[in-house]
Design an enzyme around this catalytic site. Structure first.
Site, mmCIF file in Angstrom:
data_model
loop_
_atom_site.group_PDB
_atom_site.id
_atom_site.type_symbol
_atom_site.label_atom_id
_atom_site.label_comp_id
_atom_site.label_asym_id
_atom_site.label_seq_id
_atom_site.Cartn_x
_atom_site.Cartn_y
_atom_site.Cartn_z
ATOM 1 N N ASP A 26 1.124 -1.023 0.227
ATOM 2 C CA ASP A 26 -0.075 -0.360 -0.089
ATOM 3 C C ASP A 26 0.520 1.328 0.374
ATOM 4 O O ASP A 26 2.325 1.231 0.166
ATOM 5 C CB ASP A 26 -0.806 -0.194 1.315
ATOM 6 C CG ASP A 26 -2.021 1.279 1.254
ATOM 7 O OD1 ASP A 26 -2.259 1.233 0.080
ATOM 8 O OD2 ASP A 26 -2.431 1.766 2.321
ATOM 9 N N SER A 27 0.416 2.186 -0.320
ATOM 10 C CA SER A 27 0.984 3.948 -0.025
ATOM 11 C C SER A 27 1.231 4.115 0.888
ATOM 12 O O SER A 27 2.291 5.004 1.618
ATOM 13 C CB SER A 27 0.399 4.835 -0.634
ATOM 14 O OG SER A 27 -1.160 4.845 0.112
ATOM 15 N N CYS A 45 -4.336 -1.485 -2.498
ATOM 16 C CA CYS A 45 -4.760 -0.262 -2.275
ATOM 17 C C CYS A 45 -5.270 0.358 -3.740
ATOM 18 O O CYS A 45 -5.004 -0.522 -4.601
ATOM 19 C CB CYS A 45 -2.936 0.714 -2.442
ATOM 20 S SG CYS A 45 -2.956 2.654 -3.429
ATOM 21 N N CYS A 78 -10.849 3.481 -0.034
ATOM 22 C CA CYS A 78 -9.635 3.402 0.391
ATOM 23 C C CYS A 78 -8.803 2.798 1.501
ATOM 24 O O CYS A 78 -9.764 2.517 2.708
ATOM 25 C CB CYS A 78 -9.140 4.747 0.007
ATOM 26 S SG CYS A 78 -7.820 5.195 1.273
HETATM 27 N N1 DGL Z 1 -4.777 3.346 1.165
HETATM 28 C C1 DGL Z 1 -4.779 3.775 -0.309
HETATM 29 C C2 DGL Z 1 -6.100 3.620 -1.519
HETATM 30 O O1 DGL Z 1 -6.544 2.438 -1.122
HETATM 31 C C3 DGL Z 1 -4.597 5.220 -0.744
HETATM 32 C C4 DGL Z 1 -4.046 6.114 0.019
HETATM 33 C C5 DGL Z 1 -3.426 7.416 -0.709
HETATM 34 O O2 DGL Z 1 -3.554 8.982 -1.570
HETATM 35 O O3 DGL Z 1 -2.215 7.439 -0.745
HETATM 36 O O4 DGL Z 1 -6.643 4.258 -2.495
#
Ligand code: DGL
Length: 261
Positions: free
Chosen positions: A14-15, A77, A188
């Site tokens: 993930d980010s 993500c 998200c």
């Molecule tokens: N956790 C990421 C998602 O599911 C995004 C969060 C970010 O903007 O980095 O989209």
């Protein structure tokens, strides 16, 4: 690339810390597997970057994880999935790679023509993948996409219920407090950690959907099909990694979030 072996770890990417909401479902369904959880907090947020930037980052990190021998990858993500999952599958056709997308299907099927608010990053909502998903279900309910720039940052800071978060949510969700929606899709992977604050803002009558469990089930199915499920009978381990030079606080937060809920 090393050969895929069933006792190698599953990589979860993930980010930042959000993908822990998917990891906890994976651990629940496949407790004997080993996992590498990698969060790219040094480059977060992804959701306000360009698609090309996110694609490049995602492909780069996936390459490293496969070179270390990961037997599969969960792109935990929504943003990275919409930018890069197709490219990853082309690059690594033999490796089980599972992405996550907003859980629109269960939300529109839960009730006759519901009003569904989809909270996600600006990029996820802008991308063709989500636009197509929305088209597919547009006759089954009223779907309202809501970009939420900045919401993931509260979770990255470990603020899951503070006053600033509540103020942010009251402003963001004001219109849907006035005209209530039937359900909310958490599009998200960071958002399940602020689920209570979202429900508190919108009211208890709202039903919440997130794609974590479905994604974990899909990974289980793919590994089973590829005969890559572990044959270990004891509990597996999770190794946490983060791209920040000093990652100790993020890793601590990841461990706490894994115990949450
Ligand atoms: N956790 C990421 C998602 O599911 C995004 C969060 C970010 O903007 O980095 O989209």
């Amino acid at each position: 690339m090393s050969l895929l072996k069933s006792n190698k770890p599953i990589a979860v990417f993930d980010s930042g810390v959000g993908g822990i909401s998917v990891l906890r479902e994976l651990v629940h369904i496949m407790p004997n597997e080993n996992y590498i959880y990698f969060g790219d907090s040094a480059n977060a947020p992804y959701g306000t970057k360009t698609t090309d930037e996110v694609r490049e980052l995602t492909i780069g990190h996936a390459k490293d994880l496969f070179e270390e021998g990961a037997k599969g990858l969960v792109v935990a993500c929504n943003t990275a999935t919409s930018a890069a999952v197709r490219n990853l599958r082309e690059l690594y056709p033999k490796i089980p790679i599972v992405g996550i997308e907003p859980a629109l299907k269960p939300a529109v099927e839960a009730k006759e023509h519901p009003t569904v608010l989809v909270m996600a990053t600006p990029m996820t909502i802008r991308e063709a993948k989500f636009q197509k998903l929305m088209e597919r279900y547009q006759n089954q309910g009223e779907i309202i996409p809501l970009p939420c720039p900045g919401l993931m940052d509260f979770v990255e800071r470990g603020d899951l219920n503070g006053d600033d978060l509540k103020k942010y949510l009251v402003e963001l969700l004001y219109a849907y407090k006035q005209e209530p929606v039937d359900s909310v899709v958490l599009g998200c992977t960071h958002y399940p950690f602020v689920r209570d604050a979202i429900v508190e803002t919108l009211g208890e009558s709202v039903t919440v959907f997130d794609g974590g469990e479905g994604t974990a089930r899909e990974m289980h199915r793919r590994l089973e099909e590829a005969h890559l499920l572990t044959d270990r009978t004891e509990k597996g381990e999770v190794e946490f990694r983060n791209s920040l030079p000093d990652s100790s606080d993020k890793i601590k937060l990841c461990k706490e979030l894994l115990k949450e809920i």
